[in-house]
Design a protein around this motif. Structure first.
Motif, PDB file in Angstrom:
ATOM      1  N   GLY A 167       1.044  -1.026   0.015  1.00  0.00           N
ATOM      2  CA  GLY A 167      -0.098  -0.271  -0.154  1.00  0.00           C
ATOM      3  C   GLY A 167       0.878   1.864  -0.442  1.00  0.00           C
ATOM      4  O   GLY A 167       0.086   2.773  -0.228  1.00  0.00           O
ATOM      5  N   THR A 204       0.912   3.206  -3.672  1.00  0.00           N
ATOM      6  CA  THR A 204      -0.667   3.194  -3.821  1.00  0.00           C
ATOM      7  C   THR A 204      -0.276   4.426  -3.458  1.00  0.00           C
ATOM      8  O   THR A 204      -0.791   5.930  -4.025  1.00  0.00           O
ATOM      9  CB  THR A 204      -1.593   2.587  -3.670  1.00  0.00           C
ATOM     10  OG1 THR A 204      -0.777   1.115  -3.787  1.00  0.00           O
ATOM     11  CG2 THR A 204      -2.566   3.053  -4.188  1.00  0.00           C
ATOM     12  N   ALA A 205       0.028   4.741  -1.838  1.00  0.00           N
ATOM     13  CA  ALA A 205      -0.195   6.356  -1.479  1.00  0.00           C
ATOM     14  C   ALA A 205       0.830   6.661  -1.598  1.00  0.00           C
ATOM     15  O   ALA A 205       0.282   8.237  -1.256  1.00  0.00           O
ATOM     16  CB  ALA A 205       0.278   5.893   0.259  1.00  0.00           C
ATOM     17  N   PHE A 262       2.095   7.215  -4.942  1.00  0.00           N
ATOM     18  CA  PHE A 262       1.998   8.131  -6.099  1.00  0.00           C
ATOM     19  C   PHE A 262       0.774   7.467  -6.661  1.00  0.00           C
ATOM     20  O   PHE A 262       0.519   8.635  -7.985  1.00  0.00           O
ATOM     21  CB  PHE A 262       2.416   6.574  -7.192  1.00  0.00           C
ATOM     22  CG  PHE A 262       3.743   6.345  -7.007  1.00  0.00           C
ATOM     23  CD1 PHE A 262       4.510   7.212  -7.539  1.00  0.00           C
ATOM     24  CD2 PHE A 262       4.265   5.021  -6.499  1.00  0.00           C
ATOM     25  CE1 PHE A 262       6.223   7.310  -8.007  1.00  0.00           C
ATOM     26  CE2 PHE A 262       6.011   4.995  -6.540  1.00  0.00           C
ATOM     27  CZ  PHE A 262       6.517   6.367  -6.820  1.00  0.00           C
ATOM     28  N   GLU A 263      -0.435   7.209  -5.900  1.00  0.00           N
ATOM     29  CA  GLU A 263      -2.131   8.208  -6.136  1.00  0.00           C
ATOM     30  C   GLU A 263      -2.035   9.856  -6.304  1.00  0.00           C
ATOM     31  O   GLU A 263      -3.153   9.980  -7.489  1.00  0.00           O
ATOM     32  CB  GLU A 263      -3.261   7.485  -5.563  1.00  0.00           C
ATOM     33  CG  GLU A 263      -4.082   7.079  -5.930  1.00  0.00           C
ATOM     34  CD  GLU A 263      -5.226   6.031  -5.363  1.00  0.00           C
ATOM     35  OE1 GLU A 263      -5.482   4.029  -6.198  1.00  0.00           O
ATOM     36  OE2 GLU A 263      -5.204   5.842  -4.151  1.00  0.00           O
ATOM     37  N   PRO A 264      -1.885  10.228  -5.091  1.00  0.00           N
ATOM     38  CA  PRO A 264      -2.019  12.344  -4.810  1.00  0.00           C
ATOM     39  C   PRO A 264      -1.036  12.348  -5.878  1.00  0.00           C
ATOM     40  O   PRO A 264      -1.482  13.471  -6.796  1.00  0.00           O
ATOM     41  CB  PRO A 264      -1.632  12.065  -3.937  1.00  0.00           C
ATOM     42  CG  PRO A 264      -0.987  11.048  -3.084  1.00  0.00           C
ATOM     43  CD  PRO A 264      -1.307   9.525  -3.622  1.00  0.00           C
ATOM     44  N   ALA A 323      -0.711  11.094  -9.099  1.00  0.00           N
ATOM     45  CA  ALA A 323      -0.972  10.668 -10.627  1.00  0.00           C
ATOM     46  C   ALA A 323      -2.858  11.758 -10.481  1.00  0.00           C
ATOM     47  O   ALA A 323      -2.617  12.451 -11.792  1.00  0.00           O
ATOM     48  CB  ALA A 323      -1.941   9.325 -10.505  1.00  0.00           C
ATOM     49  N   LYS A 324      -3.732  12.280  -9.450  1.00  0.00           N
ATOM     50  CA  LYS A 324      -4.645  12.484  -9.663  1.00  0.00           C
ATOM     51  C   LYS A 324      -3.840  14.499 -10.163  1.00  0.00           C
ATOM     52  O   LYS A 324      -5.015  14.913 -10.137  1.00  0.00           O
ATOM     53  CB  LYS A 324      -4.893  12.992  -8.234  1.00  0.00           C
ATOM     54  CG  LYS A 324      -5.728  12.014  -7.721  1.00  0.00           C
ATOM     55  CD  LYS A 324      -6.857  11.803  -6.547  1.00  0.00           C
ATOM     56  CE  LYS A 324      -7.773  10.961  -6.362  1.00  0.00           C
ATOM     57  NZ  LYS A 324      -7.683  10.802  -4.458  1.00  0.00           N
ATOM     58  N   GLU A 325      -2.591  14.649  -9.906  1.00  0.00           N
ATOM     59  CA  GLU A 325      -2.378  15.902  -9.796  1.00  0.00           C
ATOM     60  C   GLU A 325      -1.818  16.166 -10.936  1.00  0.00           C
ATOM     61  O   GLU A 325      -0.860  16.920 -11.988  1.00  0.00           O
ATOM     62  CB  GLU A 325      -1.316  16.077  -8.629  1.00  0.00           C
ATOM     63  CG  GLU A 325      -1.887  16.949  -7.042  1.00  0.00           C
ATOM     64  CD  GLU A 325      -3.118  18.251  -7.358  1.00  0.00           C
ATOM     65  OE1 GLU A 325      -2.409  19.149  -8.420  1.00  0.00           O
ATOM     66  OE2 GLU A 325      -4.044  18.228  -6.828  1.00  0.00           O
ATOM     67  N   ASN A 326      -1.989  14.912 -11.945  1.00  0.00           N
ATOM     68  CA  ASN A 326      -1.294  15.047 -13.565  1.00  0.00           C
ATOM     69  C   ASN A 326      -0.245  14.979 -13.622  1.00  0.00           C
ATOM     70  O   ASN A 326       0.553  15.754 -14.657  1.00  0.00           O
ATOM     71  CB  ASN A 326      -1.793  15.846 -14.238  1.00  0.00           C
ATOM     72  CG  ASN A 326      -3.271  15.954 -15.099  1.00  0.00           C
ATOM     73  OD1 ASN A 326      -3.950  14.142 -14.964  1.00  0.00           O
ATOM     74  ND2 ASN A 326      -4.463  16.220 -14.940  1.00  0.00           N
TER      75      ASN A 326
END
Ligand code: ADP
Ligand code: ASP
Ligand code: MG
Length: 408
Positions: free
Chosen positions: A274, A277-278, A280-282, A284-287
């Motif tokens: 996890g 994900t913790a 790289f997900e944010p 990705a959300k910020e492009n």
């Protein structure tokens, strides 16, 4: 009668004389019996100047307003080009990205084209006009203006060519084609006659800014041949297309370099599910695009995680990663903005051993330290100190004998 899309880059339309020169070239194409759609970039360094102006007003310009501001550069060049064509007796019309039907997502400064609703372009062509489309820009569903990322006019051109079913997309610029390395840095660089989409995509994605990477992706997807040539000479240029047998060129075709590289290391990360994900997900959300990712082998279930981003994204990425670092119990995060990337590219490499060894030994001979290494089937990339990128480029161009022409 063929339909041809031509794109003229910033240096090709840098002043009034150059705009008139481009107008003559467009007319020559039209007079050969073709329908012509032209995509124009902003004049000279206009985009840089507009960015600098915004930064003088505020350190962090509002993204929506910045995109509207930047889109004005292409409004200037496309309208002037239409005026020049009309004054030479040819009917022409300029269209903004929105008028041309360039629909994008809402990611300001890096929007992706979703569709090109080309009915207006088709109507104007049907009336015998030369259609000039302002490059680099589009419009969202909410009618907000977006831009496609630096160099994005190439993508406007290929997307427009794809939606119109054009025969070819011609990209006219300040060099005579795609070379084995940036000809402005390596005078011995050799112009390539042709390249596969895959090779061009790797070159573009890893720093050869002669084409916007997304334009090559679209070219491949819609099978649009792309010609890169000079807007100042009649030299034949480089054709990027899909009909090149993989086995023919079993060698390195080109070297790309990129000075826009920053590295972030998250230190003392607990090695448990996890965590990636913790982090790289944010992002990705910020492009924010992540390139190389390296996770060290863990010692006592603690590890370091390193990844690279474009230098221009570093501040934004750090603002995202710093709070995450705390929330996952990592020790901290550090950034290094003084890096560069050097990549060797060629389809023949995938089944031939020895390329990596030759690359590393050429860098070693120059005393260049390799920080990170990544590979694809047709590329080997080393992340090195920014100040050594030019030395690395010279050494590798020599080590792989790229100056020796064989007509390909
Ligand atoms: P334009 O304004 O016409 O879009 P760009 O500056 O975006 O032009 O792209 C052209 C530049 O790309 C060249 O002037 C050259 O310095 C650079 N370049 C980098 N790598 C290569 C390469 N392998 N072949 C040709 N040009 C390259
Ligand atoms: N004018 C934009 C830029 O300078 C787009 C382009 O030239 O392709 O990045
Ligand atoms: Mg460009």
């Amino acid at each position: 009668m063929a339909l041809i899309v031509q794109k003229y880059g910033g240096s090709s339309v840098a002043d009034a004389e150059k705009i008139k020169n481009v107008a003559h070239r467009i007319i020559a194409t039209k007079e050969k019996g073709n329908q012509v759609v032209v995509v124009a970039s902003a004049m000279g360094k206009t985009t840089d100047e507009l960015i600098s102006l915004a930064r003088q007003v505020t350190e962090q310009p509002d993204e929506r307003e910045l995109d509207v501001l930047l889109s004005t550069g292409e409004a200037v060049s496309s309208t002037l080009l239409a005026m020049a064509l009309k004054s030479l007796g040819h009917d022409a019309i300029s269209l903004s990205g929105a008028q041309a039907g360039i629909r994008t997502d809402a990611a300001y400064s890096r929007a992706r084209i979703l569709t090109v609703e080309a009915h207006r372009i088709v109507k104007e062509l049907g009336e015998g006009k030369i259609v000039i489309v302002a490059g680099f820009q589009g419009i969202t569903q909410d009618m907000d203006i977006t831009t496609l990322g630096r160099g994005g006019s190439d993508t406007t051109a290929v997307a427009t060519a794809a939606s119109l079913g054009a025969e070819i997309c011609e990209i006219y610029t300040d060099v005579e084609g795609v070379y084995t390395a940036d000809p402005h840095l390596i005078p011995q660089a050799r112009k390539l006659k042709e390249l596969s989409y895959e090779e061009m995509l790797e070159l573009a994605a890893y720093g050869a800014k002669v084409l916007h990477p997304r334009s090559v992706e679209l070219g491949e997807l819609f099978n649009i041949p792309i010609l890169v040539a000079s807007s100042f000479t009649e030299s034949p240029g480089t054709l990027i297309h899909g009909g090149i047998p993989m086995e023919v060129h079993s060698k390195v075709r080109g070297i790309a370099h990129d000075l826009d590289v920053a590295k972030i290391t998250v230190l003392g990360v607990p090695d448990q599910p996890g965590i990636a994900t913790a982090i790289f997900e944010p992002l990705a959300k910020e492009n924010i695009s992540i390139d190389t990712i390296v996770q060290n082998a863990s010692v006592e279930r603690i590890t370091d995680l390193t990844f690279t981003v474009a230098k221009s994204d570093l501040d934004k990425a750090m603002r995202v990663v710093e709070p995450v670092t705390k929330s996952i119990g990592a020790r901290g995060c550090i950034a290094d903005a003084k890096l560069g990337k050097i990549s060797i590219i060629g389809t023949g490499m995938q089944n031939t051993p020895g390329y990596a060894a030759r690359m590393f030994s050429a860098l070693y001979e120059q005393g260049i330290n390799i920080e990170l290494i990544t590979t694809s089937e047709i590329r080997i990339t080393c992340i090195i100190d920014q100040s050594r990128v030019e030395d690395a480029l010279i050494a590798l161009h020599k080590a792989f004998e790229l100056e020796k022409g064989d007509g390909i």
